[in-house]
Design a protein around this motif. Structure first.
Motif, mmCIF file in Angstrom:
data_model
loop_
_atom_site.group_PDB
_atom_site.id
_atom_site.type_symbol
_atom_site.label_atom_id
_atom_site.label_comp_id
_atom_site.label_asym_id
_atom_site.label_seq_id
_atom_site.Cartn_x
_atom_site.Cartn_y
_atom_site.Cartn_z
ATOM 1 N N UNK A 161 0.844 -1.239 -0.026
ATOM 2 C CA UNK A 161 -0.124 0.083 0.031
ATOM 3 C C UNK A 161 0.846 1.313 -0.107
ATOM 4 N N UNK A 162 0.737 2.065 -1.225
ATOM 5 C CA UNK A 162 1.437 3.396 -1.317
ATOM 6 C C UNK A 162 0.982 4.368 -0.580
ATOM 7 N N UNK A 163 -0.431 4.074 -0.127
ATOM 8 C CA UNK A 163 -0.996 5.234 0.549
ATOM 9 C C UNK A 163 -0.682 5.217 2.104
ATOM 10 N N UNK A 164 -0.404 4.138 2.506
ATOM 11 C CA UNK A 164 0.232 3.758 3.873
ATOM 12 C C UNK A 164 1.745 3.688 4.009
ATOM 13 N N UNK A 165 2.156 3.553 2.886
ATOM 14 C CA UNK A 165 3.763 3.172 2.920
ATOM 15 C C UNK A 165 4.045 1.806 3.855
ATOM 16 N N UNK A 166 3.219 0.976 3.392
ATOM 17 C CA UNK A 166 3.460 -0.329 4.170
ATOM 18 C C UNK A 166 3.315 -1.368 3.351
ATOM 19 N N UNK A 167 3.905 -2.595 3.874
ATOM 20 C CA UNK A 167 3.447 -3.692 3.112
ATOM 21 C C UNK A 167 2.830 -4.842 4.146
ATOM 22 N N UNK A 168 1.891 -5.573 3.410
ATOM 23 C CA UNK A 168 1.046 -6.454 4.188
ATOM 24 C C UNK A 168 1.277 -7.647 3.740
ATOM 25 N N UNK A 169 1.301 -8.819 4.867
ATOM 26 C CA UNK A 169 0.947 -10.225 4.414
ATOM 27 C C UNK A 169 -0.561 -10.329 4.361
ATOM 28 N N UNK A 170 -1.025 -11.057 3.541
ATOM 29 C CA UNK A 170 -2.422 -11.266 3.362
ATOM 30 C C UNK A 170 -2.659 -12.898 3.658
ATOM 31 N N UNK A 171 -3.691 -13.223 4.358
ATOM 32 C CA UNK A 171 -3.911 -14.528 4.909
ATOM 33 C C UNK A 171 -5.366 -14.623 4.616
ATOM 34 N N UNK A 172 -5.800 -15.957 4.117
ATOM 35 C CA UNK A 172 -7.086 -16.520 3.823
ATOM 36 C C UNK A 172 -7.678 -17.160 5.137
ATOM 37 N N UNK A 173 -8.375 -16.496 6.011
ATOM 38 C CA UNK A 173 -8.912 -17.029 7.084
ATOM 39 C C UNK A 173 -10.128 -17.737 6.704
ATOM 40 N N UNK A 174 -10.372 -18.777 7.199
ATOM 41 C CA UNK A 174 -11.477 -19.819 7.197
ATOM 42 C C UNK A 174 -11.931 -19.911 5.908
ATOM 43 N N UNK A 175 -11.267 -19.924 5.028
ATOM 44 C CA UNK A 175 -11.552 -19.957 3.505
ATOM 45 C C UNK A 175 -12.517 -18.866 2.890
ATOM 46 N N UNK A 176 -12.625 -17.834 3.726
ATOM 47 C CA UNK A 176 -13.545 -16.785 3.052
ATOM 48 C C UNK A 176 -13.429 -15.289 3.383
ATOM 49 N N UNK A 207 -8.164 -0.939 -0.694
ATOM 50 C CA UNK A 207 -6.861 -0.799 0.297
ATOM 51 C C UNK A 207 -6.692 -2.115 1.359
ATOM 52 N N UNK A 208 -5.721 -2.016 2.109
ATOM 53 C CA UNK A 208 -5.536 -2.942 3.068
ATOM 54 C C UNK A 208 -6.461 -3.301 4.327
ATOM 55 N N UNK A 209 -7.586 -3.424 3.931
ATOM 56 C CA UNK A 209 -8.887 -3.739 4.976
ATOM 57 C C UNK A 209 -9.509 -5.084 4.672
ATOM 58 N N UNK A 210 -9.671 -5.906 5.830
ATOM 59 C CA UNK A 210 -10.366 -7.080 5.911
ATOM 60 C C UNK A 210 -11.627 -7.116 4.896
ATOM 61 N N UNK A 211 -11.565 -8.179 4.176
ATOM 62 C CA UNK A 211 -12.654 -8.325 3.279
ATOM 63 C C UNK A 211 -13.164 -9.634 3.304
ATOM 64 N N UNK A 212 -14.547 -9.871 2.937
ATOM 65 C CA UNK A 212 -14.806 -11.329 2.691
ATOM 66 C C UNK A 212 -14.823 -11.342 1.380
ATOM 67 N N UNK A 213 -14.629 -12.846 0.947
ATOM 68 C CA UNK A 213 -14.479 -13.023 -0.410
ATOM 69 C C UNK A 213 -15.745 -12.943 -1.309
ATOM 70 N N UNK A 214 -16.695 -12.836 -0.540
ATOM 71 C CA UNK A 214 -18.198 -12.836 -1.508
ATOM 72 C C UNK A 214 -18.478 -11.253 -1.750
ATOM 73 N N UNK A 215 -17.887 -10.081 -0.977
ATOM 74 C CA UNK A 215 -17.960 -9.056 -1.212
ATOM 75 C C UNK A 215 -17.853 -8.535 -2.690
ATOM 76 N N UNK A 216 -19.252 -7.926 -3.342
ATOM 77 C CA UNK A 216 -18.815 -7.503 -4.544
ATOM 78 C C UNK A 216 -18.468 -6.148 -4.728
#
Length: 329
Positions: free
Chosen positions: A174-189, A237-246
């Motif tokens: 994220x260049x907006x926050x000037x940070x790097x994030x690990x992304x995890x897939x939790x509970x599959x969704x 941006x780097x904010x938690x999100x459910x996979x079914x979000x459209x």
């Protein structure tokens, strides 16, 4: 197909904006000034000037603004937002024939048909903004970690902030926050973001690759991983999100022209439509993925942007502004 559409898949800003700029100035010389180009290509004037300036040292193309040739010596004085002069480019190879342009087009076609050597890395790294700061030209995460993720292998990490343990499947910058994030897939969704700087490998994985796990061992349904990685390309941006979000449609009005360049930079790798209303305001329409992240972004611009749609977001923003006005925020 427009210049912007032809090169939209090039993720590196410098290469992408240079190709777009050359393409449009070659096909439509003396039609656009700097302000026109910034709106047409979706980036601020400063970034355009940087791309032009870098090209001046390549000895391939010459840029003109009006009848003035742009050089390293005069670029600062002539490349101004309010100059109003139209831009053009010519080939230094031969001014009297099409040799230079032919070579450019051949190069462009070869590039578009080439599989990038970084193809694997592109699968697992997503940017929500262009790389414009020299300190961020390189990804800070260990290349061996990046390579493992690109091969579908991961290790267990622990957040030093929350204590949560997770297995990353991607890295999000994220260049907006000037940070790097690990992304995890939790509970599959659900996609969850953990700042890399606050994440450490768990003790049982410090020995290296022999303790890595394939994605199939950390996720019950690996079929959802390609969908998750694809969503990373478009999430706001780097904010938690459910996979079914459209995705949802946004209609907005920009009132403060002084913010236009920054806004165009923020949305430059997103599909959007911008209309000059000729009264000092601009109408903006785009498709968004990541409701919470976009809401925070809009709030950062205060009264400079008014959301017309979606109604839900407009209502939420009004409630926030009322609380601020009343001193309750």
């Amino acid at each position: 197909m427009t210049a912007r559409e032809r090169f939209k898949d090039i993720r590196d800003f410098s290469l992408r904006i240079t190709f777009q700029l050359l393409d449009i100035l070659i096909t439509e010389p003396h039609k656009y000034d700097l302000e026109d180009l910034s709106i047409y290509l979706g980036c601020n004037v400063g970034l355009l000037c940087t791309a032009i300036t870098e090209c001046l040292y390549q000895n391939i193309f010459e840029f003109y603004i009006g009848n003035t040739r742009i050089t390293p010596d005069n670029c600062i004085s002539v490349l101004k937002y309010d100059n109003g002069e139209k831009l053009a480019v010519v080939s230094r190879i031969a001014f009297t024939d099409k040799t230079g342009f032919k070579k450019y087009r051949v190069m462009k076609e070869k590039f578009e048909g080439t599989i990038s050597e970084k193809k694997n890395f592109e699968k697992i790294v997503a940017f929500n903004s262009y790389r414009v700061d020299k300190s961020l030209n390189r990804i800070g995460v260990d290349p061996s970690v990046m390579q493992s993720l690109s091969e579908g292998k991961t290790s267990e990490y622990k957040s030093s902030i929350t204590g949560s343990r997770f297995f990353p499947i991607a890295v999000y910058t994220s260049l907006q926050y000037r940070r790097e994030y690990f992304v995890a897939l939790e509970k599959g969704y659900q996609l969850k973001f953990y700042p890399c700087e606050d994440s450490v490998k768990c003790d049982n994985t410090t020995m290296g690759k022999k303790n890595e796990k394939p994605f199939s061992e950390i996720c019950d349904n690996t079929d959802v991983i390609p969908d998750a990685l694809e969503k990373l390309k478009y999430i706001w941006g780097p904010h938690d999100m459910f996979l079914d979000e459209e995705q949802f449609s946004v209609s907005a009005v920009i009132y403060d022209k002084s913010c236009l360049g920054k806004i165009l930079h923020d949305i430059s790798n997103k599909p959007y439509k911008l209309k000059d209303n000729k009264d000092g305001t601009y109408s903006l329409k785009m498709e968004i993925l990541g409701y919470d992240a976009f809401r925070i972004w809009v709030l950062s611009y205060g009264s400079s942007i008014e959301i017309k749609e979606p109604v839900r977001l407009r209502k939420e923003l009004r409630e926030v502004y009322e609380k601020i006005k009343n001193g309750n925020a």
